[in-house]
Design an enzyme around this catalytic site. Structure first.
Site, PDB file in Angstrom:
ATOM      1  N   ASP A  20       0.763  -1.343   0.238  1.00 12.74           N
ATOM      2  CA  ASP A  20      -0.323  -0.056   0.381  1.00 12.74           C
ATOM      3  C   ASP A  20       0.622   1.255   0.133  1.00 12.74           C
ATOM      4  O   ASP A  20       2.110   1.447   1.149  1.00 12.74           O
ATOM      5  CB  ASP A  20      -0.971   0.159   1.060  1.00 12.74           C
ATOM      6  CG  ASP A  20      -1.843   1.262   1.291  1.00 12.74           C
ATOM      7  OD1 ASP A  20      -1.530   2.186   0.782  1.00 12.74           O
ATOM      8  OD2 ASP A  20      -2.379   1.155   2.281  1.00 12.74           O
ATOM      9  N   LYS A  82       2.989  11.918  -3.282  1.00 19.22           N
ATOM     10  CA  LYS A  82       1.453  11.033  -4.297  1.00 19.22           C
ATOM     11  C   LYS A  82       0.362  11.500  -4.708  1.00 19.22           C
ATOM     12  O   LYS A  82      -0.464  11.405  -5.822  1.00 19.22           O
ATOM     13  CB  LYS A  82       0.909  10.313  -3.132  1.00 19.22           C
ATOM     14  CG  LYS A  82       0.027   8.967  -3.984  1.00 19.22           C
ATOM     15  CD  LYS A  82      -0.726   8.068  -3.368  1.00 19.22           C
ATOM     16  CE  LYS A  82      -1.737   6.998  -3.707  1.00 19.22           C
ATOM     17  NZ  LYS A  82      -2.409   5.807  -2.753  1.00 19.22           N
ATOM     18  N   GLU A 182      -6.975   0.246  -4.122  1.00 20.12           N
ATOM     19  CA  GLU A 182      -7.165   0.025  -3.024  1.00 20.12           C
ATOM     20  C   GLU A 182      -8.428  -0.293  -2.313  1.00 20.12           C
ATOM     21  O   GLU A 182      -8.326  -1.018  -1.589  1.00 20.12           O
ATOM     22  CB  GLU A 182      -7.220   1.730  -2.669  1.00 20.12           C
ATOM     23  CG  GLU A 182      -5.578   2.056  -2.484  1.00 20.12           C
ATOM     24  CD  GLU A 182      -4.981   3.635  -2.331  1.00 20.12           C
ATOM     25  OE1 GLU A 182      -6.171   4.522  -1.509  1.00 20.12           O
ATOM     26  OE2 GLU A 182      -4.023   3.721  -2.812  1.00 20.12           O
ATOM     27  N   ASP A 211     -13.046   5.517   2.539  1.00 18.19           N
ATOM     28  CA  ASP A 211     -11.604   5.632   3.069  1.00 18.19           C
ATOM     29  C   ASP A 211     -11.206   6.764   2.731  1.00 18.19           C
ATOM     30  O   ASP A 211     -10.481   8.533   2.035  1.00 18.19           O
ATOM     31  CB  ASP A 211      -9.944   5.347   1.246  1.00 18.19           C
ATOM     32  CG  ASP A 211      -9.149   5.120   1.742  1.00 18.19           C
ATOM     33  OD1 ASP A 211      -8.913   5.303   2.769  1.00 18.19           O
ATOM     34  OD2 ASP A 211      -8.316   4.252   1.172  1.00 18.19           O
TER      35      ASP A 211
HETATM   36  P1  ADP Z   1      -2.735   7.437   4.021  1.00 20.78           P
HETATM   37  O1  ADP Z   1      -3.613   6.253   3.546  1.00 20.78           O
HETATM   38  O2  ADP Z   1      -3.438   8.275   3.834  1.00 20.78           O
HETATM   39  O3  ADP Z   1      -1.427   7.126   3.809  1.00 20.78           O
HETATM   40  P2  ADP Z   1      -3.385   6.303   6.763  1.00 20.78           P
HETATM   41  O4  ADP Z   1      -4.769   5.442   6.214  1.00 20.78           O
HETATM   42  O5  ADP Z   1      -1.755   5.748   7.259  1.00 20.78           O
HETATM   43  O6  ADP Z   1      -3.595   7.272   5.161  1.00 20.78           O
HETATM   44  O7  ADP Z   1      -3.891   7.564   7.286  1.00 20.78           O
HETATM   45  C1  ADP Z   1      -3.026   8.129   7.839  1.00 20.78           C
HETATM   46  C2  ADP Z   1      -3.859   9.229   9.181  1.00 20.78           C
HETATM   47  O8  ADP Z   1      -4.804   8.454  10.103  1.00 20.78           O
HETATM   48  C3  ADP Z   1      -3.252  10.770   9.551  1.00 20.78           C
HETATM   49  O9  ADP Z   1      -3.765  11.531   9.604  1.00 20.78           O
HETATM   50  C4  ADP Z   1      -3.231   9.721  11.416  1.00 20.78           C
HETATM   51  O10 ADP Z   1      -3.389  11.087  11.715  1.00 20.78           O
HETATM   52  C5  ADP Z   1      -4.309   9.008  11.481  1.00 20.78           C
HETATM   53  N1  ADP Z   1      -4.763   7.892  12.267  1.00 20.78           N
HETATM   54  C6  ADP Z   1      -4.213   7.154  12.716  1.00 20.78           C
HETATM   55  N2  ADP Z   1      -4.182   6.609  13.570  1.00 20.78           N
HETATM   56  C7  ADP Z   1      -5.349   6.824  14.681  1.00 20.78           C
HETATM   57  C8  ADP Z   1      -5.753   6.880  15.459  1.00 20.78           C
HETATM   58  N3  ADP Z   1      -5.763   6.296  16.750  1.00 20.78           N
HETATM   59  N4  ADP Z   1      -7.040   7.548  16.061  1.00 20.78           N
HETATM   60  C9  ADP Z   1      -6.824   9.233  15.084  1.00 20.78           C
HETATM   61  N5  ADP Z   1      -6.639   8.776  13.454  1.00 20.78           N
HETATM   62  C10 ADP Z   1      -5.824   7.854  13.411  1.00 20.78           C
HETATM   63 MG    MG Z   2      -4.730   4.180   2.092  1.00 19.12          MG
END
Ligand code: ADP
Ligand code: MG
Length: 634
Positions: A20, A82, A182, A211
């Site tokens: 991912d 990205k 995704e 998402d």
């Molecule tokens: P992406 O798909 O954009 O790469 P992710 O799915 O990894 O991102 O999500 C990242 C986001 O999730 C960040 O904004 C992070 O702060 C938030 N995040 C991760 N864990 C938590 C949590 N426990 N509570 C709230 N927000 C969270």
């Molecule tokens: Mg993502």
């Protein structure tokens, strides 16, 4: 020989992994012992933040380290790249204003970031992240052999963005087994493909994938039918994510630090270093609030001798983020409308992205769709897990569902008069290929220029041009004689190869479309919306053309009929019919589709006026059987 050596050295071949490659975070998974697992070396979360930091005179740092350095030196830490994959500078102007690093266009017209005097494209930066991801995988597996991977991209990524993703993998030395969407990966992780197959619901199984990541929000409506995943609609906002929730807390902290407590001057508050520190403190507080009724917002900044803390209750936080969350629902509504569905039509709802860990987000989605969403798997891991399942299937693993993605926009080429000829239709499962015959339009024409277009509109100028190429060396022949076979071949990764071949000489010309410039999300959406809007006018145009042809046929029949049957009609009936015929002749030269209704009325009046003639042309038996039928029906 090399092959033999490899077999001897590797008792267990390197598996195909799923990656991912996220805007905020990237991670890798593999399938083992009947299930997918995130690859985590001992003491490591497995997550690689998608960020690169360029230290003065040192090797660039990638991942967690880069993210931390972003505090002290924001201008040299690059993240969120990205968003810029496969894009030109003009297309991403609004995105660029939101990042603290300078960007320019390189010699190929793609975005490049200038860091310490060197330019880096989003592909190069993504490659560094992928290399780090590969290192994490190698560490966890205990083998650093080159990886083969299934890599995920957002469903709305166009060909250029997918091509850029492949380039990034190639730069990182990773072989791409397939690029998949995704939301499709997330659905696979929950085994929704198997569930759909078992239930075998008429009309297929619909899935909404919500998402909510770090910087982007996407909602996709998928349909699984006969084992094939189709994207019915996508919607979202490329500037809506967990970062916005952090910002709400940053603003709260700033207003108190500047206005209420006078700890920060306006100038200090605008300092990027202060901003970054506040952002990290806010994110920490936000995450605490996911698991606790109260979170602590703790901001320390030794340089300014600040050590400030404040409790934030979940209730307070929920009030502050309400508007941001409501914006996601607007996207869900649009996606449903595009898919021609309502919330209650959706069979399964899947939550993806770290932000969907927040309890109020889950509640909101549940009440919107009227059902409990899938949350059994970690929402920030589910895409990588699904990619690993796809990798397992590609490696010949058992899972009897055939998985396919589809092309989101039609592919075709410009023909004479600026029209488009669609060769591969939108929503065709990929890989696929299709061949069309073409010819010349002028005598002794020695070459044909091809313009490859993407989109749903009828005119090439309304579609997006992906590239041009020319077939030359056609021997002198009258127009229309040469036979040119044009083959469109779309591979499993969405890369398009167009080959034109002249049959007598066997001359070939080919293009692999890897366009430099690509669409913004809004444009992609706009293209689809436009085609829906135009569907009506396109329909009217073809209806109008049909009516004109019909009037011609009716005129011929009436003229023929009058020659034999006019002596059996009274003068008044003949006058009426001739008047209607004249109106039809006048209408036939109209070119204005806007007068469709008027032409319809003329056709109807003409049909009525032909009835007496039709009647006298029939014998008495047929007359009673056919009364009420028009001349054309006889
Ligand atoms: P992406 O798909 O954009 O790469 P992710 O799915 O990894 O991102 O999500 C990242 C986001 O999730 C960040 O904004 C992070 O702060 C938030 N995040 C991760 N864990 C938590 C949590 N426990 N509570 C709230 N927000 C969270
Ligand atoms: Mg993502």
């Amino acid at each position: 020989m090399a092959f033999l050596e490899l077999t001897v050295l590797n008792n267990e071949p390197t598996p195909i992994v799923g990656i991912d490659l996220g805007t905020t975070n990237s991670l890798v998974a593999r399938y083992r012992d009947g299930r997918p697992e995130i690859l985590k070396p001992p003491g490591h979360s497995g997550t690689v933040p998608s960020a690169v930091y360029f230290a003065e005179g040192e090797e660039p740092r990638v991942g967690t380290e880069a993210r931390l350095h972003a505090i002290a030196d924001p201008g040299n830490a690059i993240f969120s790249f990205k968003r810029f994959m496969g894009r030109g500078l003009k297309e991403v102007a609004s995105d660029l204003s939101s990042v603290p690093f300078p960007a320019e266009e390189n010699q190929h017209g793609v975005v490049a970031f200038n860091v310490r005097g060197t330019r880096y494209t989003p592909q190069e930066l993504s490659a560094r992240v992928l290399r780090q991801v590969a290192a994490v995988a190698g560490e966890a597996i205990g083998s650093h052999a080159p990886l083969t991977a299934v890599i995920t991209v957002p469903a709305y990524f166009d060909d250029a963005q997918r091509a850029a993703t492949r380039d990034a993998a190639r730069l990182a030395g990773i072989e791409v087994a397939r690029i998949i969407n995704e939301p499709t990966a997330a659905s696979l992780a929950y085994g929704l493909d198997l569930k759909a197959a078992n239930e075998g619901k008429e009309g297929g199984h619909t899935i909404a994938v919500y998402d909510f990541g770090g910087g982007t929000f996407d909602v996709s409506i998928l349909l699984i039918e006969d084992g094939v995943f189709r994207v019915l609609a996508t919607n979202g906002d490329t500037h809506l994510g967990g970062d916005d929730l952090d910002r709400v807390l940053v603003d709260l902290a700033l207003s108190e630090l500047t206005e209420k407590e006078n700890l920060l001057t306006a100038e200090d508050a605008a300092d990027p270093t202060v901003r970054q520190a506040l952002r990290l403190a806010s994110e920490k507080c936000k995450m605490e609030l996911t698991n606790n009724p109260v979170g602590e917002l703790h901001f320390t900044f030794p340089d300014l001798e600040i050590n400030w803390r404040r409790d934030v209750t979940r209730e307070e936080f929920e009030t502050l983020i309400k508007d941001v969350l409501m914006r996601t629902l607007a996207c869900c509504r649009s996606a449903l409308a595009d898919a021609d569905l309502v919330a209650s039509d959706i069979d399964e709802v899947v939550l993806v992205g770290g932000t969907t860990r927040i309890p109020s987000v889950r509640k909101l989605v549940e009440s919107f769709f009227g059902q409990k969403p899938h949350v059994e798997l970690n929402p920030d891991e589910v895409v990588a897990l699904g990619a690993a399942i796809q990798a397992h299937i590609l490696a010949g693993g058992t899972r009897d569902i055939l998985l396919m993605d589809v092309t989101p926009l039609s592919l075709g080429m410009e023909t004479m008069g600026g029209a488009t000829s669609k060769v591969i239709l939108r929503n065709s499962p990929i890989p696929c290929q299709h061949t069309e015959g073409f010819t010349t339009y002028a005598d002794n024409q020695s070459g044909i220029e091809f313009n490859i277009v993407q989109g749903e509109r009828e005119l090439a100028k309304d579609c997006r041009s992906l590239g041009q190429f020319k077939l030359t060396g056609i021997p002198p022949m009258p127009a229309g004689m040469p036979k040119v076979a044009v083959r469109f071949s779309l591979d499993a990764n969405g890369m398009l190869t167009v080959t034109a071949k002249e049959e007598t000489t066997g001359n070939l010309a080919e293009i692999v479309v890897e366009p430099m410039n690509s669409l913004t999300d809004e444009e992609l959406e706009g293209m689809l919306m436009e085609s829906f809007e135009n569907a009506k006018s396109d329909f009217e145009a073809s209806r109008f053309a049909g009516l004109i042809t019909e009037l011609g046929t009716m005129l011929q029949a009436s003229e023929r009929g009058l020659r034999t049957g006019s002596d059996k009609l009274d003068a008044e009936t003949i006058d009426e019919l001739e008047e209607a015929m004249q109106a039809a002749r006048d209408a036939r030269v109209l070119k204005d589709v806007g007068r469709l209704k008027e032409v319809e009325a003329i056709r109807d009046a003409f049909e009525l006026a032909t009835l007496p003639l039709a009647a006298v042309l029939m014998d008495s038996v047929a007359k009673s059987a056919l009364s009420g039928k028009s001349l054309n029906d006889i």
